[in-house]
Scaffold this motif. Structure first.
Motif, PDB file in Angstrom:
ATOM      1  N   ARG A  96       0.830  -1.213   0.000  1.00  0.00           N
ATOM      2  CA  ARG A  96       0.000   0.000   0.000  1.00  0.00           C
ATOM      3  C   ARG A  96       0.864   1.263   0.000  1.00  0.00           C
ATOM      4  O   ARG A  96       0.628   2.183  -0.798  1.00  0.00           O
ATOM      5  CB  ARG A  96      -0.927  -0.003   1.212  1.00  0.00           C
ATOM      6  CG  ARG A  96      -1.799   1.250   1.302  1.00  0.00           C
ATOM      7  CD  ARG A  96      -2.878   1.114   2.352  1.00  0.00           C
ATOM      8  NE  ARG A  96      -3.625   2.348   2.491  1.00  0.00           N
ATOM      9  CZ  ARG A  96      -4.726   2.485   3.242  1.00  0.00           C
ATOM     10  NH1 ARG A  96      -5.205   1.448   3.925  1.00  0.00           N
ATOM     11  NH2 ARG A  96      -5.341   3.650   3.316  1.00  0.00           N
ATOM     12  N   LEU A  97       1.858   1.313   0.888  1.00  0.00           N
ATOM     13  CA  LEU A  97       2.753   2.469   0.912  1.00  0.00           C
ATOM     14  C   LEU A  97       3.567   2.554  -0.369  1.00  0.00           C
ATOM     15  O   LEU A  97       3.966   3.647  -0.787  1.00  0.00           O
ATOM     16  CB  LEU A  97       3.668   2.406   2.131  1.00  0.00           C
ATOM     17  CG  LEU A  97       3.165   3.074   3.413  1.00  0.00           C
ATOM     18  CD1 LEU A  97       3.095   4.584   3.252  1.00  0.00           C
ATOM     19  CD2 LEU A  97       1.815   2.532   3.854  1.00  0.00           C
ATOM     20  N   GLY A  98       3.803   1.404  -1.013  1.00  0.00           N
ATOM     21  CA  GLY A  98       4.489   1.401  -2.298  1.00  0.00           C
ATOM     22  C   GLY A  98       3.718   2.114  -3.382  1.00  0.00           C
ATOM     23  O   GLY A  98       4.288   2.537  -4.391  1.00  0.00           O
ATOM     24  N   HIS A  99       2.417   2.259  -3.190  1.00  0.00           N
ATOM     25  CA  HIS A  99       1.583   3.013  -4.126  1.00  0.00           C
ATOM     26  C   HIS A  99       1.348   4.450  -3.665  1.00  0.00           C
ATOM     27  O   HIS A  99       0.971   5.297  -4.482  1.00  0.00           O
ATOM     28  CB  HIS A  99       0.224   2.323  -4.285  1.00  0.00           C
ATOM     29  CG  HIS A  99       0.247   1.157  -5.208  1.00  0.00           C
ATOM     30  ND1 HIS A  99      -0.319   1.169  -6.467  1.00  0.00           N
ATOM     31  CD2 HIS A  99       0.778  -0.081  -5.070  1.00  0.00           C
ATOM     32  CE1 HIS A  99      -0.154   0.005  -7.048  1.00  0.00           C
ATOM     33  NE2 HIS A  99       0.513  -0.780  -6.227  1.00  0.00           N
ATOM     34  N   ASN A 199      -6.935  -3.019  -3.614  1.00  0.00           N
ATOM     35  CA  ASN A 199      -6.663  -4.463  -3.556  1.00  0.00           C
ATOM     36  C   ASN A 199      -5.168  -4.770  -3.432  1.00  0.00           C
ATOM     37  O   ASN A 199      -4.543  -5.319  -4.336  1.00  0.00           O
ATOM     38  CB  ASN A 199      -7.258  -5.170  -4.776  1.00  0.00           C
ATOM     39  CG  ASN A 199      -8.764  -4.980  -4.874  1.00  0.00           C
ATOM     40  OD1 ASN A 199      -9.388  -4.375  -4.006  1.00  0.00           O
ATOM     41  ND2 ASN A 199      -9.356  -5.500  -5.929  1.00  0.00           N
ATOM     42  N   TYR A 200      -4.615  -4.450  -2.268  1.00  0.00           N
ATOM     43  CA  TYR A 200      -3.172  -4.559  -2.034  1.00  0.00           C
ATOM     44  C   TYR A 200      -2.716  -5.906  -1.478  1.00  0.00           C
ATOM     45  O   TYR A 200      -1.524  -6.171  -1.428  1.00  0.00           O
ATOM     46  CB  TYR A 200      -2.718  -3.477  -1.055  1.00  0.00           C
ATOM     47  CG  TYR A 200      -2.858  -2.074  -1.559  1.00  0.00           C
ATOM     48  CD1 TYR A 200      -2.068  -1.610  -2.613  1.00  0.00           C
ATOM     49  CD2 TYR A 200      -3.756  -1.182  -0.981  1.00  0.00           C
ATOM     50  CE1 TYR A 200      -2.179  -0.311  -3.075  1.00  0.00           C
ATOM     51  CE2 TYR A 200      -3.873   0.123  -1.424  1.00  0.00           C
ATOM     52  CZ  TYR A 200      -3.080   0.560  -2.473  1.00  0.00           C
ATOM     53  OH  TYR A 200      -3.193   1.843  -2.920  1.00  0.00           O
ATOM     54  N   LEU A 210     -10.936  -4.758   5.344  1.00  0.00           N
ATOM     55  CA  LEU A 210     -10.849  -4.207   6.680  1.00  0.00           C
ATOM     56  C   LEU A 210     -10.423  -2.742   6.676  1.00  0.00           C
ATOM     57  O   LEU A 210     -10.951  -1.922   7.438  1.00  0.00           O
ATOM     58  CB  LEU A 210      -9.863  -5.035   7.513  1.00  0.00           C
ATOM     59  CG  LEU A 210      -9.645  -4.632   8.967  1.00  0.00           C
ATOM     60  CD1 LEU A 210     -10.959  -4.744   9.756  1.00  0.00           C
ATOM     61  CD2 LEU A 210      -8.562  -5.487   9.610  1.00  0.00           C
ATOM     62  N   PHE A 211      -9.480  -2.384   5.791  1.00  0.00           N
ATOM     63  CA  PHE A 211      -8.906  -1.033   5.805  1.00  0.00           C
ATOM     64  C   PHE A 211      -9.446  -0.136   4.688  1.00  0.00           C
ATOM     65  O   PHE A 211      -8.882   0.932   4.424  1.00  0.00           O
ATOM     66  CB  PHE A 211      -7.385  -1.110   5.726  1.00  0.00           C
ATOM     67  CG  PHE A 211      -6.760  -1.809   6.902  1.00  0.00           C
ATOM     68  CD1 PHE A 211      -6.863  -1.276   8.177  1.00  0.00           C
ATOM     69  CD2 PHE A 211      -6.096  -3.024   6.742  1.00  0.00           C
ATOM     70  CE1 PHE A 211      -6.299  -1.917   9.272  1.00  0.00           C
ATOM     71  CE2 PHE A 211      -5.531  -3.675   7.826  1.00  0.00           C
ATOM     72  CZ  PHE A 211      -5.635  -3.122   9.102  1.00  0.00           C
ATOM     73  N   GLY A 212     -10.509  -0.554   4.016  1.00  0.00           N
ATOM     74  CA  GLY A 212     -11.210   0.320   3.074  1.00  0.00           C
ATOM     75  C   GLY A 212     -10.545   0.510   1.736  1.00  0.00           C
ATOM     76  O   GLY A 212     -10.774   1.532   1.072  1.00  0.00           O
TER      77      GLY A 212
END
Length: 411
Positions: A96-99, A199-200, A210-212
């Protein structure tokens, strides 16, 4: 155990089966240059990984040895199950942080640059993810997961992700409530606004729910694959450098010292206001989206493909012996691999100087193989040198024939 090494034959077998499925269903999810570009990035990544994997493993091992809160046993099944889920949770945040952050996207963007979606795309991996990627898995070390378990579940997580990179498998119903599937991973590779940055998960889609960050694949919104700043190249070296170069240029051009530093860690796509005003970037209109392509005669594609096959063999060989090879030898192997893949990329792009680079590549094999033999990296007896001579002569003969075939096609 090197799980990826043993999986290589199955990767290519499944790619072959997907090509047969393409023909049977009348689809065209592969283009030669795109697939070779993706596979080249993968070969380069695994080769460089032999040299850089120590960064993550060393920091993980040190944290586990000196900072672990508890000590788990590697021979307990529940530890492996716990670590498998924990790893995917850490992977979710790494991904996710990679994006979401510029410098992390510079590494991860390589995996998303293909404008096709097939099993070769799964093997399109970054060579620079080791710089920051290790940070996200340190919680596992602190929790007491032994390094051998960490490496094992990491390999299993990576292997699971291979099969979801296909367009031939439809939605899978209730399975997709828990696990990553081809459908919800197609969403992840899209550049459509409704699908971007969703969709990570690597194995479990539960984290996204869970994290939206979950988004279902919509029938009314066909997926358009690729990135919003197209790579427009088949070269694996440029694929790994493109976004770093863009960030560096913007950091150099801005007059604000604060922006020169923070651009690297701002949200992906953020640019200093003065640079954005002077050097605007146009995004492609998806309504008129055209995939990057360089017209090539079939003979040139075959030549590039056969030359690339030699690098697949070399890369597999290095994976098999990498643990017992010195750092100096691995550095030389990485340089040899990078230059060779660069030359093949130039051929696929039909650059005017590609022939000169290709001749240099063929000439470089002789001193490179002599050095590899001297370092114990590659045994080269009389039969080996004879084989190299035959390969060089066959390559030169094929190169001599390419312009004639191209001229024939033009007429």
């Amino acid at each position: 155990m090197n799980y990826v090494l043993y999986a290589v034959p199955f990767f290519f077998l499944l790619i072959g089966l997907e090509l047969l499925a393409d023909r049977w269903r009348g689809r065209r999810s592969y283009r030669t240059a795109d697939a070779l570009s993706s596979l080249s990035a993968g070969v380069l990544s695994t080769t460089c990984g032999l040299l850089t994997k120590g960064v993550g493993l060393l920091t993980y091992s040190l944290a586990w040895q000196h900072l672990a809160w508890v000590e788990f046993r590697a021979d307990d099944l529940w530890v492996w199950l716990f670590a498998f889920v924990f790893y995917d949770f850490c992977y979710y945040w790494n991904h996710r942080l990679g994006h979401e952050r510029n410098v992390l996207w510079a590494a991860h963007s390589v995996h998303h640059q293909s404008e096709e979606y097939n099993l070769s795309t799964a093997l399109r991996q970054t060579s620079t993810g080791f710089i920051f990627g290790w940070i996200f898995y340190l919680p596992m070390a602190l929790a007491g997961v032994p390094p051998v378990v960490f490496l094992g579940v990491g390999a299993m997580n990576l292997l699971y992700q291979f099969w979801v990179h296909t367009r031939h498998i439809p939605k899978l119903g209730a399975f997709e409530w828990v696990f990553i599937s081809p459908s919800n991973h197609r969403v992840h590779h899209a550049q459509n606004p409704v699908y971007m940055d969703r969709n990570y998960g690597g194995v479990f889609i539960l984290w996204d729910r869970l994290f939206g960050t979950f988004q279902e694949e919509l029938d009314e919104e066909p997926v358009i694959f690729g990135v919003t700043t197209p790579l427009a190249s088949w070269n694996p070296l440029w694929a790994n450098l493109q976004f770093y170069v863009q960030l560096w240029r913007d950091a150099w051009r801005t007059e604000s010292w604060r922006d020169k530093l923070r651009i690297w860690f701002m949200r992906t796509g953020w640019r200093p206001a003065d640079v954005a005003a002077r050097y605007p970037q146009e995004k492609p209109d998806l309504a008129r989206f055209v995939k990057f392509e360089v017209p090539l005669p079939r003979a040139q594609k075959w030549y590039a493909g056969l030359q690339f096959a030699a690098y697949v063999v070399a890369g597999t060989w290095l994976l098999g012996i990498g643990a017992g090879v010195s750092e100096v030898a691995l550095c030389l192997a990485c340089a040899w691999m990078a230059f060779g893949l660069y030359a093949i990329g130039a051929l696929l792009e039909n650059r005017p100087w590609a022939l000169g680079v290709e001749l240099a590549r063929l000439a470089m094999h002789w001193p490179a193989f002599w050095l590899a033999s001297a370092l114990g990296l590659l045994p080269m007896g009389a039969l080996g040198w004879a084989g190299l001579a035959l390969y060089t002569l066959a390559s030169l003969a094929a190169l001599w024939g390419l312009p004639r075939r191209e001229a024939a096609l033009a007429t």
